[in-house]
Structure formats: C-alpha cells, structure tokens
Scaffold this motif. Structure first.
Motif, PDB file in Angstrom:
ATOM      1  N   ASP A  93      -7.393   1.090   6.864  1.00  0.00           N
ATOM      2  CA  ASP A  93      -6.117   0.479   7.271  1.00  0.00           C
ATOM      3  C   ASP A  93      -4.905   1.162   6.639  1.00  0.00           C
ATOM      4  O   ASP A  93      -3.784   1.026   7.133  1.00  0.00           O
ATOM      5  CB  ASP A  93      -6.093  -1.013   6.935  1.00  0.00           C
ATOM      6  CG  ASP A  93      -7.046  -1.819   7.804  1.00  0.00           C
ATOM      7  OD1 ASP A  93      -7.369  -1.361   8.925  1.00  0.00           O
ATOM      8  OD2 ASP A  93      -7.471  -2.902   7.365  1.00  0.00           O
ATOM      9  N   ARG A  94      -5.124   1.910   5.572  1.00  0.00           N
ATOM     10  CA  ARG A  94      -4.011   2.613   4.917  1.00  0.00           C
ATOM     11  C   ARG A  94      -3.398   3.661   5.837  1.00  0.00           C
ATOM     12  O   ARG A  94      -2.245   4.039   5.671  1.00  0.00           O
ATOM     13  CB  ARG A  94      -4.492   3.286   3.628  1.00  0.00           C
ATOM     14  CG  ARG A  94      -5.027   2.278   2.616  1.00  0.00           C
ATOM     15  CD  ARG A  94      -5.551   2.952   1.376  1.00  0.00           C
ATOM     16  NE  ARG A  94      -6.699   3.800   1.679  1.00  0.00           N
ATOM     17  CZ  ARG A  94      -7.238   4.645   0.804  1.00  0.00           C
ATOM     18  NH1 ARG A  94      -6.740   4.784  -0.404  1.00  0.00           N
ATOM     19  NH2 ARG A  94      -8.282   5.365   1.134  1.00  0.00           N
ATOM     20  N   PHE A  95      -4.160   4.126   6.820  1.00  0.00           N
ATOM     21  CA  PHE A  95      -3.671   5.143   7.753  1.00  0.00           C
ATOM     22  C   PHE A  95      -2.915   4.532   8.935  1.00  0.00           C
ATOM     23  O   PHE A  95      -2.366   5.254   9.758  1.00  0.00           O
ATOM     24  CB  PHE A  95      -4.833   6.006   8.247  1.00  0.00           C
ATOM     25  CG  PHE A  95      -5.452   6.824   7.142  1.00  0.00           C
ATOM     26  CD1 PHE A  95      -4.833   7.981   6.682  1.00  0.00           C
ATOM     27  CD2 PHE A  95      -6.631   6.421   6.545  1.00  0.00           C
ATOM     28  CE1 PHE A  95      -5.397   8.730   5.667  1.00  0.00           C
ATOM     29  CE2 PHE A  95      -7.205   7.168   5.523  1.00  0.00           C
ATOM     30  CZ  PHE A  95      -6.583   8.320   5.074  1.00  0.00           C
ATOM     31  N   SER A  96      -2.901   3.224   9.027  1.00  0.00           N
ATOM     32  CA  SER A  96      -2.141   2.520  10.066  1.00  0.00           C
ATOM     33  C   SER A  96      -0.799   2.110   9.473  1.00  0.00           C
ATOM     34  O   SER A  96      -0.746   1.347   8.501  1.00  0.00           O
ATOM     35  CB  SER A  96      -2.903   1.268  10.520  1.00  0.00           C
ATOM     36  OG  SER A  96      -2.031   0.380  11.189  1.00  0.00           O
ATOM     37  N   LEU A  97       0.287   2.601  10.055  1.00  0.00           N
ATOM     38  CA  LEU A  97       1.612   2.248   9.544  1.00  0.00           C
ATOM     39  C   LEU A  97       1.848   0.746   9.648  1.00  0.00           C
ATOM     40  O   LEU A  97       2.383   0.136   8.727  1.00  0.00           O
ATOM     41  CB  LEU A  97       2.708   3.024  10.281  1.00  0.00           C
ATOM     42  CG  LEU A  97       4.133   2.793   9.783  1.00  0.00           C
ATOM     43  CD1 LEU A  97       4.261   3.084   8.291  1.00  0.00           C
ATOM     44  CD2 LEU A  97       5.107   3.641  10.580  1.00  0.00           C
ATOM     45  N   GLU A  98       1.414   0.147  10.739  1.00  0.00           N
ATOM     46  CA  GLU A  98       1.615  -1.291  10.924  1.00  0.00           C
ATOM     47  C   GLU A  98       0.873  -2.100   9.852  1.00  0.00           C
ATOM     48  O   GLU A  98       1.431  -3.015   9.254  1.00  0.00           O
ATOM     49  CB  GLU A  98       1.149  -1.716  12.323  1.00  0.00           C
ATOM     50  CG  GLU A  98       1.596  -3.098  12.707  1.00  0.00           C
ATOM     51  CD  GLU A  98       3.116  -3.281  12.648  1.00  0.00           C
ATOM     52  OE1 GLU A  98       3.550  -4.350  12.172  1.00  0.00           O
ATOM     53  OE2 GLU A  98       3.867  -2.379  13.054  1.00  0.00           O
ATOM     54  N   LYS A  99      -0.372  -1.743   9.582  1.00  0.00           N
ATOM     55  CA  LYS A  99      -1.140  -2.477   8.572  1.00  0.00           C
ATOM     56  C   LYS A  99      -0.618  -2.180   7.164  1.00  0.00           C
ATOM     57  O   LYS A  99      -0.640  -3.041   6.292  1.00  0.00           O
ATOM     58  CB  LYS A  99      -2.629  -2.178   8.703  1.00  0.00           C
ATOM     59  CG  LYS A  99      -3.199  -2.815   9.964  1.00  0.00           C
ATOM     60  CD  LYS A  99      -4.677  -2.595  10.101  1.00  0.00           C
ATOM     61  CE  LYS A  99      -5.167  -3.245  11.382  1.00  0.00           C
ATOM     62  NZ  LYS A  99      -6.613  -3.088  11.549  1.00  0.00           N
ATOM     63  N   SER A 100      -0.112  -0.971   6.955  1.00  0.00           N
ATOM     64  CA  SER A 100       0.494  -0.642   5.664  1.00  0.00           C
ATOM     65  C   SER A 100       1.729  -1.507   5.416  1.00  0.00           C
ATOM     66  O   SER A 100       1.944  -2.006   4.317  1.00  0.00           O
ATOM     67  CB  SER A 100       0.884   0.838   5.622  1.00  0.00           C
ATOM     68  OG  SER A 100      -0.261   1.649   5.684  1.00  0.00           O
ATOM     69  N   LYS A 101       2.525  -1.691   6.467  1.00  0.00           N
ATOM     70  CA  LYS A 101       3.705  -2.563   6.363  1.00  0.00           C
ATOM     71  C   LYS A 101       3.286  -3.998   6.058  1.00  0.00           C
ATOM     72  O   LYS A 101       3.912  -4.674   5.249  1.00  0.00           O
ATOM     73  CB  LYS A 101       4.517  -2.524   7.661  1.00  0.00           C
ATOM     74  CG  LYS A 101       5.261  -1.237   7.892  1.00  0.00           C
ATOM     75  CD  LYS A 101       5.996  -1.279   9.221  1.00  0.00           C
ATOM     76  CE  LYS A 101       6.755  -0.013   9.508  1.00  0.00           C
ATOM     77  NZ  LYS A 101       7.498  -0.111  10.791  1.00  0.00           N
ATOM     78  N   GLU A 102       2.224  -4.449   6.714  1.00  0.00           N
ATOM     79  CA  GLU A 102       1.709  -5.798   6.454  1.00  0.00           C
ATOM     80  C   GLU A 102       1.327  -5.950   4.980  1.00  0.00           C
ATOM     81  O   GLU A 102       1.622  -6.972   4.351  1.00  0.00           O
ATOM     82  CB  GLU A 102       0.495  -6.098   7.324  1.00  0.00           C
ATOM     83  CG  GLU A 102       0.793  -6.311   8.770  1.00  0.00           C
ATOM     84  CD  GLU A 102      -0.474  -6.531   9.596  1.00  0.00           C
ATOM     85  OE1 GLU A 102      -1.569  -6.739   9.019  1.00  0.00           O
ATOM     86  OE2 GLU A 102      -0.360  -6.481  10.835  1.00  0.00           O
ATOM     87  N   MET A 103       0.647  -4.932   4.445  1.00  0.00           N
ATOM     88  CA  MET A 103       0.232  -4.996   3.042  1.00  0.00           C
ATOM     89  C   MET A 103       1.452  -5.023   2.119  1.00  0.00           C
ATOM     90  O   MET A 103       1.481  -5.761   1.138  1.00  0.00           O
ATOM     91  CB  MET A 103      -0.704  -3.834   2.705  1.00  0.00           C
ATOM     92  CG  MET A 103      -2.091  -4.005   3.293  1.00  0.00           C
ATOM     93  SD  MET A 103      -3.261  -2.749   2.730  1.00  0.00           S
ATOM     94  CE  MET A 103      -3.234  -1.640   4.131  1.00  0.00           C
ATOM     95  N   PHE A 104       2.458  -4.222   2.440  1.00  0.00           N
ATOM     96  CA  PHE A 104       3.692  -4.231   1.656  1.00  0.00           C
ATOM     97  C   PHE A 104       4.305  -5.633   1.669  1.00  0.00           C
ATOM     98  O   PHE A 104       4.663  -6.170   0.620  1.00  0.00           O
ATOM     99  CB  PHE A 104       4.696  -3.209   2.212  1.00  0.00           C
ATOM    100  CG  PHE A 104       6.030  -3.252   1.546  1.00  0.00           C
ATOM    101  CD1 PHE A 104       6.273  -2.508   0.394  1.00  0.00           C
ATOM    102  CD2 PHE A 104       7.066  -4.037   2.049  1.00  0.00           C
ATOM    103  CE1 PHE A 104       7.510  -2.549  -0.236  1.00  0.00           C
ATOM    104  CE2 PHE A 104       8.298  -4.083   1.431  1.00  0.00           C
ATOM    105  CZ  PHE A 104       8.526  -3.341   0.282  1.00  0.00           C
ATOM    106  N   LEU A 105       4.417  -6.226   2.849  1.00  0.00           N
ATOM    107  CA  LEU A 105       5.017  -7.557   2.970  1.00  0.00           C
ATOM    108  C   LEU A 105       4.197  -8.621   2.247  1.00  0.00           C
ATOM    109  O   LEU A 105       4.751  -9.526   1.618  1.00  0.00           O
ATOM    110  CB  LEU A 105       5.190  -7.929   4.447  1.00  0.00           C
ATOM    111  CG  LEU A 105       6.186  -7.083   5.224  1.00  0.00           C
ATOM    112  CD1 LEU A 105       6.138  -7.431   6.710  1.00  0.00           C
ATOM    113  CD2 LEU A 105       7.595  -7.246   4.676  1.00  0.00           C
ATOM    114  N   LEU A 106       2.888  -8.485   2.318  1.00  0.00           N
ATOM    115  CA  LEU A 106       2.015  -9.427   1.623  1.00  0.00           C
ATOM    116  C   LEU A 106       2.219  -9.332   0.114  1.00  0.00           C
ATOM    117  O   LEU A 106       2.355 -10.354  -0.575  1.00  0.00           O
ATOM    118  CB  LEU A 106       0.556  -9.148   1.989  1.00  0.00           C
ATOM    119  CG  LEU A 106      -0.496 -10.063   1.370  1.00  0.00           C
ATOM    120  CD1 LEU A 106      -0.290 -11.509   1.799  1.00  0.00           C
ATOM    121  CD2 LEU A 106      -1.897  -9.582   1.758  1.00  0.00           C
TER     122      LEU A 106
END
Length: 150
Positions: A93-106
């Motif tokens: 998921d680290r390679f998905s910008l969308e999921k990376s953003k989700e992790m940042f927000l979390l």
C-alpha cells in the motif's frame, strides 16, 4: 526565524478554515473528524520533498511517494485495531498515493488531533518523538514547497 514563524502562522490560519473529510473517513470508518482540516497542501509538499511525486520511489526501508516505512504501516494497523476498524494496510500500500495519504491522515488524527502543521511535518520526518534540530532542514524544505504552491 520570525519570517518562518509568520509563514507558519499564515498557513495555519488559511488551512484551518478549509473543511474536508477527516482521517477516520479516509481510514474507512465512515465518520468524519469533529475538527475538519485540509491537509492536502502539506501532503503535496511532503510528496514533493520525499520523492518528487514518484510513487515507485524506494530508499532503504522507505517506499512510495511519501516514503513510508514498515514501522509506520504497522503503527497505522495498530491504530485501526484500537479503533475496532477491520481495514488493514499492507507494505504494498505504500506504493499507492491514495493509501499513503490515508495513512498520513490516520497518523495525524491519532498523534496530532490539534492539526499542528509543524508537528505533522517534523513527525513525518523524525517520528513522533522527533528532534527539532534534526528535522529543521526537512521542515524548511516542506514549508518552502507549501509556499510555492500559492
């Protein structure tokens, strides 16, 4: 230093008035944070500093556009577990910008509920127990990118 303080203060004032869905919504719980906050300018700047937007970037254990480590993925999964949310992130998921953003927000919703931009930037670079001195150059680079977005 006073100029930097004014820039940070200005950004906090401007960004603090922009409503968006919160990290809980991004993490899949379906609920918005009570304090809505637009992290997009900060995220864009972090992506630029970390990888120049390259979602396939790899440096050591850090991967993706936001250079996420396995430890951060595990921490996100621990937060989700504590919140009784079934969703889990994988190393891929680290390679998905969308999921990376989700992790940042979390991470921000958990460790930075007051939406402190400086804390968000420094902790992204130096972890939750960051050193101001060791994260200063990174902080300045990200702030410069935020300013250039205007």
């Amino acid at each position: 230093m006073i100029k930097l303080f004014r820039v940070v203060l200005f950004i906090v004032c401007v960004l603090g008035t922009s409503p968006v869905m919160g990290a809980d919504a991004a993490a899949g719980s379906g609920a918005a944070q009570t304090e809505n906050f637009d992290w997009e300018p900060v995220i864009k700047a972090i992506v630029q500093v970390e990888s120049e937007g390259n979602t396939r970037a790899v440096k050591g254990n850090s991967c993706g556009a936001m250079q996420i480590t396995p430890i951060l993925v595990a921490e996100c999964n621990n937060i989700l577990k504590k919140r009784k949310i079934k969703k889990r992130y994988t190393l891929r998921d680290r390679f998905s910008l969308e999921k990376s953003k989700e992790m940042f927000l979390l991470m921000q919703s958990h460790f930075n509920p007051l939406n402190d931009i400086e804390k968000a930037i420094r902790s992204w670079n130096g972890g939750n127990k960051y050193s101001v001195k060791r994260t200063q150059r990174y902080f300045e680079k990200v702030m410069k990118c935020i300013q250039s977005q205007k």
